[in-house]
Design a protein around this motif. Structure first.
Motif, PDB file in Angstrom:
ATOM      1  N   TYR A 123       9.114  -8.547  15.416  1.00  0.00           N
ATOM      2  CA  TYR A 123      10.423  -8.531  16.085  1.00  0.00           C
ATOM      3  C   TYR A 123      10.797  -7.125  16.559  1.00  0.00           C
ATOM      4  O   TYR A 123      11.228  -6.942  17.703  1.00  0.00           O
ATOM      5  CB  TYR A 123      11.489  -9.062  15.125  1.00  0.00           C
ATOM      6  N   PHE A 124      10.622  -6.122  15.685  1.00  0.00           N
ATOM      7  CA  PHE A 124      11.153  -4.788  15.987  1.00  0.00           C
ATOM      8  C   PHE A 124      10.213  -3.916  16.821  1.00  0.00           C
ATOM      9  O   PHE A 124      10.673  -3.000  17.497  1.00  0.00           O
ATOM     10  CB  PHE A 124      11.508  -4.052  14.685  1.00  0.00           C
ATOM     11  N   LYS A 125       8.910  -4.183  16.792  1.00  0.00           N
ATOM     12  CA  LYS A 125       8.000  -3.312  17.543  1.00  0.00           C
ATOM     13  C   LYS A 125       8.171  -3.468  19.056  1.00  0.00           C
ATOM     14  O   LYS A 125       7.754  -2.598  19.824  1.00  0.00           O
ATOM     15  CB  LYS A 125       6.552  -3.564  17.133  1.00  0.00           C
ATOM     16  N   LYS A 126       8.808  -4.567  19.479  1.00  0.00           N
ATOM     17  CA  LYS A 126       9.082  -4.764  20.904  1.00  0.00           C
ATOM     18  C   LYS A 126      10.239  -3.882  21.383  1.00  0.00           C
ATOM     19  O   LYS A 126      10.332  -3.568  22.568  1.00  0.00           O
ATOM     20  CB  LYS A 126       9.429  -6.231  21.167  1.00  0.00           C
ATOM     21  N   LYS A 127      11.127  -3.492  20.431  1.00  0.00           N
ATOM     22  CA  LYS A 127      12.347  -2.766  20.804  1.00  0.00           C
ATOM     23  C   LYS A 127      12.358  -1.314  20.346  1.00  0.00           C
ATOM     24  O   LYS A 127      12.989  -0.464  20.974  1.00  0.00           O
ATOM     25  CB  LYS A 127      13.568  -3.476  20.207  1.00  0.00           C
ATOM     26  N   TYR A 128      11.682  -1.026  19.222  1.00  0.00           N
ATOM     27  CA  TYR A 128      11.755   0.309  18.625  1.00  0.00           C
ATOM     28  C   TYR A 128      10.364   0.805  18.265  1.00  0.00           C
ATOM     29  O   TYR A 128       9.418   0.020  18.113  1.00  0.00           O
ATOM     30  CB  TYR A 128      12.620   0.286  17.352  1.00  0.00           C
ATOM     31  N   GLN A 129      10.268   2.123  18.095  1.00  0.00           N
ATOM     32  CA  GLN A 129       9.026   2.721  17.604  1.00  0.00           C
ATOM     33  C   GLN A 129       9.071   2.709  16.079  1.00  0.00           C
ATOM     34  O   GLN A 129       9.982   3.277  15.476  1.00  0.00           O
ATOM     35  CB  GLN A 129       8.883   4.158  18.115  1.00  0.00           C
ATOM     36  N   LEU A 130       8.097   2.078  15.468  1.00  0.00           N
ATOM     37  CA  LEU A 130       8.076   1.937  14.013  1.00  0.00           C
ATOM     38  C   LEU A 130       7.392   3.143  13.363  1.00  0.00           C
ATOM     39  O   LEU A 130       6.320   3.558  13.794  1.00  0.00           O
ATOM     40  CB  LEU A 130       7.357   0.650  13.604  1.00  0.00           C
ATOM     41  N   LEU A 131       8.036   3.660  12.309  1.00  0.00           N
ATOM     42  CA  LEU A 131       7.439   4.761  11.552  1.00  0.00           C
ATOM     43  C   LEU A 131       6.270   4.245  10.714  1.00  0.00           C
ATOM     44  O   LEU A 131       5.247   4.910  10.569  1.00  0.00           O
ATOM     45  CB  LEU A 131       8.496   5.411  10.645  1.00  0.00           C
ATOM     46  N   PHE A 132       6.424   3.058  10.162  1.00  0.00           N
ATOM     47  CA  PHE A 132       5.344   2.402   9.413  1.00  0.00           C
ATOM     48  C   PHE A 132       5.615   0.907   9.393  1.00  0.00           C
ATOM     49  O   PHE A 132       6.732   0.451   9.654  1.00  0.00           O
ATOM     50  CB  PHE A 132       5.239   2.948   7.972  1.00  0.00           C
ATOM     51  N   SER A 133       4.586   0.146   9.084  1.00  0.00           N
ATOM     52  CA  SER A 133       4.713  -1.296   8.969  1.00  0.00           C
ATOM     53  C   SER A 133       3.669  -1.828   8.000  1.00  0.00           C
ATOM     54  O   SER A 133       2.490  -1.480   8.104  1.00  0.00           O
ATOM     55  CB  SER A 133       4.543  -1.962  10.339  1.00  0.00           C
ATOM     56  N   LEU A 149       2.894   3.186   0.421  1.00  0.00           N
ATOM     57  CA  LEU A 149       4.209   3.382   1.035  1.00  0.00           C
ATOM     58  C   LEU A 149       5.010   4.451   0.314  1.00  0.00           C
ATOM     59  O   LEU A 149       5.596   5.345   0.943  1.00  0.00           O
ATOM     60  CB  LEU A 149       4.978   2.056   1.039  1.00  0.00           C
ATOM     61  N   LEU A 150       5.022   4.396  -1.014  1.00  0.00           N
ATOM     62  CA  LEU A 150       5.796   5.360  -1.800  1.00  0.00           C
ATOM     63  C   LEU A 150       5.235   6.775  -1.669  1.00  0.00           C
ATOM     64  O   LEU A 150       5.994   7.746  -1.654  1.00  0.00           O
ATOM     65  CB  LEU A 150       5.822   4.917  -3.266  1.00  0.00           C
ATOM     66  N   SER A 151       3.921   6.899  -1.584  1.00  0.00           N
ATOM     67  CA  SER A 151       3.313   8.220  -1.372  1.00  0.00           C
ATOM     68  C   SER A 151       3.746   8.801  -0.033  1.00  0.00           C
ATOM     69  O   SER A 151       4.037  10.000   0.078  1.00  0.00           O
ATOM     70  CB  SER A 151       1.783   8.112  -1.422  1.00  0.00           C
ATOM     71  N   TYR A 152       3.810   7.941   0.970  1.00  0.00           N
ATOM     72  CA  TYR A 152       4.235   8.380   2.306  1.00  0.00           C
ATOM     73  C   TYR A 152       5.711   8.792   2.297  1.00  0.00           C
ATOM     74  O   TYR A 152       6.091   9.810   2.881  1.00  0.00           O
ATOM     75  CB  TYR A 152       3.993   7.262   3.308  1.00  0.00           C
ATOM     76  N   LEU A 153       6.547   8.015   1.597  1.00  0.00           N
ATOM     77  CA  LEU A 153       7.968   8.358   1.490  1.00  0.00           C
ATOM     78  C   LEU A 153       8.147   9.691   0.769  1.00  0.00           C
ATOM     79  O   LEU A 153       8.981  10.520   1.163  1.00  0.00           O
ATOM     80  CB  LEU A 153       8.730   7.256   0.738  1.00  0.00           C
ATOM     81  N   GLN A 154       7.370   9.896  -0.293  1.00  0.00           N
ATOM     82  CA  GLN A 154       7.435  11.147  -1.037  1.00  0.00           C
ATOM     83  C   GLN A 154       7.060  12.333  -0.141  1.00  0.00           C
ATOM     84  O   GLN A 154       7.691  13.390  -0.195  1.00  0.00           O
ATOM     85  CB  GLN A 154       6.496  11.080  -2.245  1.00  0.00           C
ATOM     86  N   PHE A 155       6.047  12.139   0.687  1.00  0.00           N
ATOM     87  CA  PHE A 155       5.618  13.186   1.618  1.00  0.00           C
ATOM     88  C   PHE A 155       6.735  13.524   2.608  1.00  0.00           C
ATOM     89  O   PHE A 155       7.027  14.697   2.866  1.00  0.00           O
ATOM     90  CB  PHE A 155       4.360  12.723   2.365  1.00  0.00           C
ATOM     91  N   LEU A 156       7.385  12.507   3.161  1.00  0.00           N
ATOM     92  CA  LEU A 156       8.469  12.712   4.131  1.00  0.00           C
ATOM     93  C   LEU A 156       9.664  13.416   3.492  1.00  0.00           C
ATOM     94  O   LEU A 156      10.311  14.266   4.114  1.00  0.00           O
ATOM     95  CB  LEU A 156       8.918  11.370   4.717  1.00  0.00           C
ATOM     96  N   ILE A 157       9.946  13.064   2.229  1.00  0.00           N
ATOM     97  CA  ILE A 157      11.068  13.690   1.511  1.00  0.00           C
ATOM     98  C   ILE A 157      10.775  15.173   1.262  1.00  0.00           C
ATOM     99  O   ILE A 157      11.637  16.037   1.452  1.00  0.00           O
ATOM    100  CB  ILE A 157      11.340  12.945   0.189  1.00  0.00           C
TER     101      ILE A 157
END
Length: 297
Positions: A123-133, A149-157
């Motif tokens: 649904y959302f990839k048609k309207k927005y750029q997704l950071l991850f899926s 996913l949590l490792s990636y979130l930790q990296f972004l934080i």
């Protein structure tokens, strides 16, 4: 002509019988998955309470560390991260639509968007750029996916790319199915208490699950490498466990919604089938009557 109609109705009745078998099977499987997911959530919460027990004891023994921890600076840089959780293979009625609608209400300003579940990605990839899926995992997010996913979130934080994290998820309440927005980061003790309150175990077997009061132990011990590092590690681990529990609870809600949807579909098929059987019997009786009249002539 009537013979063709009778054949058509017979095929339709057979189709409805097969349809009911499929919907009942999906409903039963979803009900079993719902129970298993909540058993997994319960084990996670037990681990959270165990870690918090250790955390509180360290804070009591090292009050100076407690002050440093409670005065942590909040990151003012970065964007808001919105994570939308929807079903991975559908079959949950219109519930996914309500999730998408709630998510789009929050998508304002400068933000990142991530999705969990194939329907949300589609649904959302048609309207927005997704950071991850994360998708195509048969409805329940595996631990390997959650760790990634949590490792990636930790990296972004750590890189100060994220300021706040919001979780848009379905949930079951006493009033029924609802879609809610949860702020899960910045993650402090107040946020933790609120999130633990949100995670309601919905099976009688685990109604008594709650955190026990911390008992101060009189023995002495050394903390290696330091109290601060251990506290930080515990908080990170607690955040990971609570986040995964929130995702699992959302997916349990979708399994419950799928159970209801399939049950209603089976009931609707039963009503249609009864009408078709009635029409079939009427047409068959009419055909027999006409044949008897023809024989008498």
């Amino acid at each position: 002509m009537k013979t063709k109609n009778l054949r058509f109705i017979r095929k339709r009745i057979k189709f409805l019988n097969n349809f009911q078998k499929i919907t009942k099977s999906i409903s039963l499987i979803s009900a079993i998955k719902f129970q298993k997911v909540y058993q997994k959530i319960t084990r996670i919460i037990f681990n959270v309470f165990y870690l918090l027990d250790i955390f509180e004891e360290i804070l009591k023994r090292h009050p100076q560390t407690s002050k440093k921890f409670l005065n942590l600076k909040i990151n003012e840089k970065g964007k808001n991260l919105i994570i939308c959780i929807a079903s991975d293979r559908g079959l949950a009625g219109s519930f996914d639509y309500f999730i998408f609608k709630k998510t789009e209400e929050i998508l304002k300003g400068d933000f990142y968007l991530g999705t969990i579940g194939f329907k949300a990605e589609k649904y959302f990839k048609k309207k927005y750029q997704l950071l991850f899926s994360f998708s195509k995992f048969e409805n329940v997010l595996p631990e390997d996916f959650a760790k990634e996913l949590l490792s990636y979130l930790q990296f972004l934080i750590e890189k100060e790319k994220i300021k706040d994290i919001y979780l848009i998820r379905p949930n079951l309440t006493s009033n029924g199915f609802m879609v809610e927005s949860l702020k899960i980061y910045p993650f402090d003790l107040k946020t933790l208490d609120e999130l633990l309150e949100k995670i309601k175990v919905k099976t009688k077997e685990f109604e008594g699950l709650k955190k026990e009061e911390t008992k101060f132990r009189e023995f002495k011990y050394l903390l290696e490498p330091s109290a601060e590092i251990i506290i930080k590690t515990i908080i990170n681990q607690v955040f990971h466990l609570v986040f995964y529990a929130l995702v699992l609870e959302a997916q349990a809600a979708l399994e419950f919604a799928r159970t209801i949807t399939m049950k209603k579909a089976s009931e609707n098929a039963e009503e249609i089938k009864e009408k078709e059987i009635l029409n079939y019997n009427k047409m068959r009786q009419q055909k027999i009557t006409e044949e008897i009249i023809d024989i008498r002539r």
